[in-house]
Design an enzyme around this catalytic site. Structure first.
Site, mmCIF file in Angstrom:
data_model
loop_
_atom_site.group_PDB
_atom_site.id
_atom_site.type_symbol
_atom_site.label_atom_id
_atom_site.label_comp_id
_atom_site.label_asym_id
_atom_site.label_seq_id
_atom_site.Cartn_x
_atom_site.Cartn_y
_atom_site.Cartn_z
ATOM 1 N N HIS A 1 -6.737 7.144 -0.942
ATOM 2 C CA HIS A 1 -6.656 5.793 -1.885
ATOM 3 C C HIS A 1 -5.307 5.467 -2.085
ATOM 4 O O HIS A 1 -4.713 4.338 -1.875
ATOM 5 C CB HIS A 1 -7.395 5.696 -3.064
ATOM 6 N N HIS B 1 -9.091 13.113 -1.234
ATOM 7 C CA HIS B 1 -9.732 11.783 -1.180
ATOM 8 C C HIS B 1 -8.962 10.790 -1.965
ATOM 9 O O HIS B 1 -8.894 9.476 -1.520
ATOM 10 C CB HIS B 1 -11.069 12.108 -1.853
ATOM 11 N N GLU B 2 -8.624 11.181 -3.298
ATOM 12 C CA GLU B 2 -7.918 10.140 -4.098
ATOM 13 C C GLU B 2 -6.486 9.960 -3.465
ATOM 14 O O GLU B 2 -6.138 8.665 -3.637
ATOM 15 C CB GLU B 2 -7.858 10.725 -5.601
#
Length: 144
Positions: A68, A64-65
């Site tokens: 980004h 998820h990170e």
């Protein structure tokens, strides 16, 4: 576990791209599994998620990170609401939301009015010399 090395491995295996910045543990994170900082490109991760949920869930948080991270440096939509982010997250099987952690419940304090018996439940202590009952202005006592 060497977090930086682990994030680099996940980035190469799941995204086919290099992670060139720093990943660090941050125990102060409470409601989130990790954070991406666009200003300097580093990632923060909550070690409690690894301890409580295991490596499989933690890997999805890392993905998820990294979504980004990679989208930001590709100058694409890297925020949660952006289509690019949602598509990449689905493609790499990352978590949309971090699972809830076990909360260490604080013992609640129970105060009782001596006059009318009104009960007040609080998480924090109150100064019994300063505060009175809101119903009858009577004196409060702490129930054990």
């Amino acid at each position: 576990m060497d977090l930086n090395k682990y994030v680099q491995e996940v980035s190469l295996q799941d995204f086919g791209k290099e992670f060139r910045h720093v990943a660090i543990w941050n125990r102060r994170l409470r409601s989130t599994g990790g954070r991406f900082f666009p200003r300097d490109g580093h990632l923060d991760f909550n070690p409690k998620h690894l301890e409580e949920q295991g490596l499989e869930v933690f890997r999805k948080i890392v993905r998820h990170e990294l979504c980004h991270y990679h989208l930001y440096f590709e100058k694409k939509g890297y925020r949660h609401g952006d289509r690019d982010f949602k598509e990449l997250l689905a493609a790499v099987d990352g978590l949309r939301y971090a699972p809830q952690l076990e909360q260490a419940t604080k013992p609640s304090l129970i105060y009782c009015c001596q006059s009318c018996g009104q009960v007040y439940q609080r998480k924090r202590r109150i100064d019994l010399k300063k505060y009175r009952c809101g119903k009858c202005r009577g004196k409060l006592t702490l129930k054990e």
